[in-house]
Design a protein around this motif. Sequence first.
Motif, PDB file in Angstrom:
ATOM      1  N   ALA A 284       0.712  -1.250   0.023  1.00 44.09           N
ATOM      2  CA  ALA A 284       0.104   0.067  -0.255  1.00 44.09           C
ATOM      3  C   ALA A 284       1.106   1.368   0.083  1.00 44.09           C
ATOM      4  O   ALA A 284       1.987   1.063   0.563  1.00 44.09           O
ATOM      5  N   MET A 285       0.909   2.294  -0.857  1.00 48.87           N
ATOM      6  CA  MET A 285       1.116   3.347  -1.211  1.00 48.87           C
ATOM      7  C   MET A 285       0.256   4.907  -0.301  1.00 48.87           C
ATOM      8  O   MET A 285      -0.876   5.082  -1.629  1.00 48.87           O
ATOM      9  N   ALA A 286       1.085   5.822  -0.446  1.00 50.60           N
ATOM     10  CA  ALA A 286       0.357   6.922  -0.069  1.00 50.60           C
ATOM     11  C   ALA A 286       0.963   7.819  -0.521  1.00 50.60           C
ATOM     12  O   ALA A 286       2.162   7.957  -0.578  1.00 50.60           O
ATOM     13  N   TRP A 287       0.366   9.392  -0.309  1.00 46.52           N
ATOM     14  CA  TRP A 287       0.333  10.466  -0.734  1.00 46.52           C
ATOM     15  C   TRP A 287       0.064  11.720   0.532  1.00 46.52           C
ATOM     16  O   TRP A 287      -1.619  11.104   0.611  1.00 46.52           O
TER      17      TRP A 287
ATOM     18  N   ALA B 299       4.912   7.794   1.233  1.00 45.79           N
ATOM     19  CA  ALA B 299       4.898   6.836   2.625  1.00 45.79           C
ATOM     20  C   ALA B 299       4.235   5.020   2.187  1.00 45.79           C
ATOM     21  O   ALA B 299       3.365   4.981   0.611  1.00 45.79           O
ATOM     22  N   ALA B 300       4.730   4.566   2.407  1.00 46.87           N
ATOM     23  CA  ALA B 300       4.452   2.867   2.183  1.00 46.87           C
ATOM     24  C   ALA B 300       4.264   1.841   3.011  1.00 46.87           C
ATOM     25  O   ALA B 300       4.987   2.110   4.417  1.00 46.87           O
ATOM     26  N   GLU B 301       3.651   0.313   2.750  1.00 53.71           N
ATOM     27  CA  GLU B 301       3.711  -0.089   3.955  1.00 53.71           C
ATOM     28  C   GLU B 301       3.434  -1.291   2.912  1.00 53.71           C
ATOM     29  O   GLU B 301       2.697  -1.529   1.763  1.00 53.71           O
ATOM     30  N   ASN B 302       4.281  -2.798   3.988  1.00 55.61           N
ATOM     31  CA  ASN B 302       4.514  -3.651   3.298  1.00 55.61           C
ATOM     32  C   ASN B 302       3.026  -4.417   3.164  1.00 55.61           C
ATOM     33  O   ASN B 302       3.362  -6.013   4.164  1.00 55.61           O
TER      34      ASN B 302
ATOM     35  N   THR C 140      -9.416  -1.191   3.321  1.00 58.79           N
ATOM     36  CA  THR C 140     -10.578  -0.061   3.521  1.00 58.79           C
ATOM     37  C   THR C 140      -9.549   0.840   3.340  1.00 58.79           C
ATOM     38  O   THR C 140      -8.848   1.201   3.436  1.00 58.79           O
ATOM     39  N   THR C 141     -10.428   2.320   3.067  1.00 56.00           N
ATOM     40  CA  THR C 141     -10.213   3.365   2.750  1.00 56.00           C
ATOM     41  C   THR C 141     -10.162   4.084   4.004  1.00 56.00           C
ATOM     42  O   THR C 141      -8.834   4.642   3.425  1.00 56.00           O
ATOM     43  N   GLN C 142     -10.317   3.633   5.209  1.00 52.13           N
ATOM     44  CA  GLN C 142     -10.053   4.051   6.535  1.00 52.13           C
ATOM     45  C   GLN C 142      -8.107   4.063   6.583  1.00 52.13           C
ATOM     46  O   GLN C 142      -7.435   5.041   6.825  1.00 52.13           O
ATOM     47  N   ASN C 143      -8.468   3.008   5.857  1.00 52.26           N
ATOM     48  CA  ASN C 143      -7.235   2.656   6.439  1.00 52.26           C
ATOM     49  C   ASN C 143      -6.423   2.589   6.093  1.00 52.26           C
ATOM     50  O   ASN C 143      -4.655   3.252   6.161  1.00 52.26           O
ATOM     51  N   MET C 144      -6.685   2.975   4.066  1.00 53.05           N
ATOM     52  CA  MET C 144      -5.506   3.757   3.461  1.00 53.05           C
ATOM     53  C   MET C 144      -5.404   5.196   3.858  1.00 53.05           C
ATOM     54  O   MET C 144      -4.513   5.478   3.457  1.00 53.05           O
ATOM     55  N   GLY C 145      -6.380   5.747   4.109  1.00 55.35           N
ATOM     56  CA  GLY C 145      -5.997   7.137   4.598  1.00 55.35           C
ATOM     57  C   GLY C 145      -5.494   7.545   6.167  1.00 55.35           C
ATOM     58  O   GLY C 145      -5.592   8.768   6.362  1.00 55.35           O
ATOM     59  N   ALA C 146      -5.479   6.611   7.101  1.00 58.02           N
ATOM     60  CA  ALA C 146      -4.079   6.824   7.733  1.00 58.02           C
ATOM     61  C   ALA C 146      -2.687   7.274   7.500  1.00 58.02           C
ATOM     62  O   ALA C 146      -2.149   6.255   6.996  1.00 58.02           O
ATOM     63  N   SER C 147      -2.173   8.147   8.571  1.00 59.87           N
ATOM     64  CA  SER C 147      -1.328   7.451   8.579  1.00 59.87           C
ATOM     65  C   SER C 147      -0.231   6.225   9.583  1.00 59.87           C
ATOM     66  O   SER C 147       1.140   6.462   8.990  1.00 59.87           O
ATOM     67  N   THR C 148      -0.416   6.279  10.572  1.00 65.43           N
ATOM     68  CA  THR C 148      -0.392   5.358  11.038  1.00 65.43           C
ATOM     69  C   THR C 148      -0.451   3.933  10.479  1.00 65.43           C
ATOM     70  O   THR C 148       0.315   3.036  10.888  1.00 65.43           O
ATOM     71  N   SER C 149      -0.729   3.702   9.268  1.00 66.43           N
ATOM     72  CA  SER C 149      -1.248   2.660   8.791  1.00 66.43           C
ATOM     73  C   SER C 149       0.703   2.519   7.240  1.00 66.43           C
ATOM     74  O   SER C 149       0.355   1.161   7.395  1.00 66.43           O
TER      75      SER C 149
END
Length: 131
Positions: A33-36, A100-103, A108-117
């Motif tokens: 999962a990767m995010a901005w 940001a990235a997580e292995n 869920t959108t909630q998890n995708m949008g949380a910085s703690t993820s």
Amino acid sequence: QVQMVESGGGLVQAGGPLRLSCTGPGRTFTTYAMAWFRHAPGKEREFVAATTWSGGRTYSAAYADSVKGRVTVSRDNAKNAMYLRIHSLEPEDTAVYYCAAENRPYTTTQNMGASTSYSYWGQGTQVTVSS
């Protein structure tokens, strides 16, 4: 330790487009999962967009309501890269943008949008929009 590297920021005029890039040298992000996220002066860090593996060759995307319709997140796994394209910049887009990235994937959108993820972060790239 995975080090993410952002690029593509700078001083740009309102109304114009911008593409930010994020890479993670030495890693394969196929199932990540990767995010901005972004952090504007005087504000808290906020979620912008995310992309996650959702099975097979399918990826899902999620966007903050504040940018939905104006930005597109994409990824190129062959290049270990993720991109954020802002189609029409606004002065309110001025911020430091973080990758940001997580292995693991998220469902869920909630998890995708949380910085703690996310465990892996870049140093950020500054985007300044002039009006």
